[in-house]
Write an enzyme that holds these catalytic residues in place. Structure first.
Site, PDB file in Angstrom:
ATOM      1  N   ASP A 194      -5.304   3.361  -2.719  1.00 26.23           N
ATOM      2  CA  ASP A 194      -6.470   4.150  -3.080  1.00 26.23           C
ATOM      3  C   ASP A 194      -6.152   5.646  -3.078  1.00 26.23           C
ATOM      4  O   ASP A 194      -7.046   6.472  -2.973  1.00 26.23           O
ATOM      5  CB  ASP A 194      -7.700   3.802  -2.235  1.00 26.23           C
ATOM      6  CG  ASP A 194      -7.510   4.044  -0.756  1.00 26.23           C
ATOM      7  OD1 ASP A 194      -6.410   4.454  -0.351  1.00 26.23           O
ATOM      8  OD2 ASP A 194      -8.459   3.828   0.005  1.00 26.23           O
ATOM      9  N   ASP A 235      -0.077   4.998   1.224  1.00 30.56           N
ATOM     10  CA  ASP A 235      -0.283   5.853   2.392  1.00 30.56           C
ATOM     11  C   ASP A 235      -0.148   5.024   3.671  1.00 30.56           C
ATOM     12  O   ASP A 235      -0.719   3.947   3.791  1.00 30.56           O
ATOM     13  CB  ASP A 235      -1.670   6.497   2.353  1.00 30.56           C
ATOM     14  CG  ASP A 235      -1.833   7.473   1.192  1.00 30.56           C
ATOM     15  OD1 ASP A 235      -0.818   7.936   0.643  1.00 30.56           O
ATOM     16  OD2 ASP A 235      -2.986   7.770   0.836  1.00 30.56           O
ATOM     17  N   ASP A 251      -3.403  12.228   0.370  1.00 31.81           N
ATOM     18  CA  ASP A 251      -4.550  13.085   0.077  1.00 31.81           C
ATOM     19  C   ASP A 251      -4.690  14.197   1.117  1.00 31.81           C
ATOM     20  O   ASP A 251      -4.737  15.382   0.779  1.00 31.81           O
ATOM     21  CB  ASP A 251      -5.850  12.271   0.052  1.00 31.81           C
ATOM     22  CG  ASP A 251      -5.978  11.357  -1.153  1.00 31.81           C
ATOM     23  OD1 ASP A 251      -5.250  11.553  -2.146  1.00 31.81           O
ATOM     24  OD2 ASP A 251      -6.814  10.441  -1.091  1.00 31.81           O
ATOM     25  N   ASP A 298       0.877  -1.158   0.000  1.00 27.04           N
ATOM     26  CA  ASP A 298       0.000   0.000   0.000  1.00 27.04           C
ATOM     27  C   ASP A 298       0.924   1.219   0.000  1.00 27.04           C
ATOM     28  O   ASP A 298       2.136   1.097   0.200  1.00 27.04           O
ATOM     29  CB  ASP A 298      -0.894  -0.036   1.247  1.00 27.04           C
ATOM     30  CG  ASP A 298      -1.961   1.041   1.247  1.00 27.04           C
ATOM     31  OD1 ASP A 298      -2.274   1.583   0.165  1.00 27.04           O
ATOM     32  OD2 ASP A 298      -2.486   1.343   2.333  1.00 27.04           O
TER      33      ASP A 298
END
Length: 158
Positions: free
Chosen positions: A101, A12, A21, A10
């Site tokens: 994501d 973050d 983000d 992943d």
């Protein structure tokens, strides 16, 4: 023969120690509290990616340029020990991929700024693009996941 090795991480809170983000929104928004509240509401509705797209529109409306977003992202460090491991693995024919994501621009800029863009063979994330000087963020998937999944529609990692 030796089996090929694939490492998938992943981004973050794994490759970097922040949420890319919220990092950008917190650093570049002139109305941070309101922007973070809007993102919180979007998250409750499983619409985080749409919320980020709206926040990028808000930044653009306030005169924040793509260059400013990229400079902000370039300031996100990757721990030296992790950079060393990932560089070492890529030199040993270990395939390294990112599954996140976040979005393509955020990940690509941070990896490049930290000298790791060549170490990553593939990034699976929400697509982003620049349109009329503004960053657009779109969901990876555009259709909801079938029940009983509670994953957001943008990208299911489970």
């Amino acid at each position: 023969s030796i089996m090929p090795v694939l490492v998938v991480l992943d981004f973050d809170f794994t490759v970097i120690d922040v949420n890319s983000d919220t990092f950008v929104v917190e650093k570049l928004s002139t109305e941070t509290a309101q922007a973070m509240q809007r993102l919180k509401e979007a998250s409750k509705e499983n619409q985080w990616t749409a919320g980020m797209d709206r926040e990028m529109a808000c930044l653009h409306q306030r005169g924040v340029s793509i260059d400013q977003i990229e400079s902000c992202l370039a300031s996100v460090p990757i721990e030296p020990a992790l950079k060393g491991v990932l560089t070492d693995l890529s030199s040993k024919d270990v395939e390294f991929r990112v599954l996140s994501d976040a979005n393509t621009m955020f990940i690509e800029v941070i990896l490049k700024a930290n000298g790791l863009d060549q170490a990553v063979s593939r990034i699976v994330t929400n697509p982003s693009s620049v349109s009329d000087g503004r960053l657009r963020v779109s969901p990876y998937h555009t259709t909801p996941h079938p029940p009983p999944s509670t994953s957001p529609p943008n990208l299911c990692k489970g």
